[in-house]
Design a protein around this motif. Structure first.
Motif: not given
Length: 194
Positions: A77-91
């Motif tokens: 529901x929140x693309x901004x939150x998705x982005x922040x989560x990806x920035x934590x997990x993906x690296x």
């Protein structure tokens, strides 16, 4: 010095990435599954747990495990939150992959991950393979395995790039439409990679 070729395998939800990867594994090539590693990291990596809890609050974890339904609802529901989560997990997942690839001793290593094009991570691979399948077939596959509604599946699809956006960036495209045999397509890719 790098001694292996790193191949990213990606595709939209329900395209059959994992199925193709299991065939590649059966052929004797190592495959790293990013989604599984992301689950391990979100459940056990202290830095990830801390940052996810800060981002989503105490509800993010139940009994020391990620509260996936809660997180999924928040990020879809929140693309901004998705982005922040990806920035934590993906690296963290990416670091783990390259560490694994290095220690595998193999000449060809494959990494299965859902959004390599969307995040720009595809640039870190030597070659990219895209798995494609017709939209309705993908919806049916996801419905069968996940219990998600068609609306929820379409919502997830809309958060990913279309095949048309991804095809120009792919070195190999494997059609998983149940009409085109997979093995010859996979064999052809591996021969070219060798």
């Amino acid at each position: 010095m790098k001694t292996y070729l790193s191949i990213g395998i990606t595709g939209g939800i329900g395209s059959g990435k994992s199925y193709v990867c299991r065939i590649i594994e059966a052929m004797g090539y190592p495959v790293f599954y990013s989604d599984q590693e992301a689950k391990n990291i979100t459940n056990s990596h202290p830095k990830a747990i801390e940052q996810i809890t800060i981002l989503f609050g105490k509800e993010a974890y139940i009994d020391q495990a990620l509260n996936s339904p809660f997180i999924a609802e928040q990020v879809f529901n929140d693309p901004n939150l998705r982005l922040k989560l990806n920035e934590i997990v993906h690296p963290l997942v990416r670091d783990k992959y390259f560490e694994w690839a290095e220690s595998s001793g193999a000449k060809l290593v494959f990494n299965e991950a859902a959004i390599l094009f969307e995040t720009g991570a595809y640039k870190q691979y030597d070659k990219m393979c895209l798995i494609v399948a017709p939209k309705q077939m993908r919806i049916d596959r996801v419905k069968k395995r996940s219990g998600l509604s068609e609306e929820q599946i379409l919502e997830r699809m809309s958060s990913q790039w279309t095949d048309e956006q991804k095809i120009p960036l792919a070195d190999f495209v494997i059609n998983n439409d149940e009409k085109s045999p997979l093995l010859p397509q996979i064999n052809k890719m591996i021969q070219q990679l060798k």
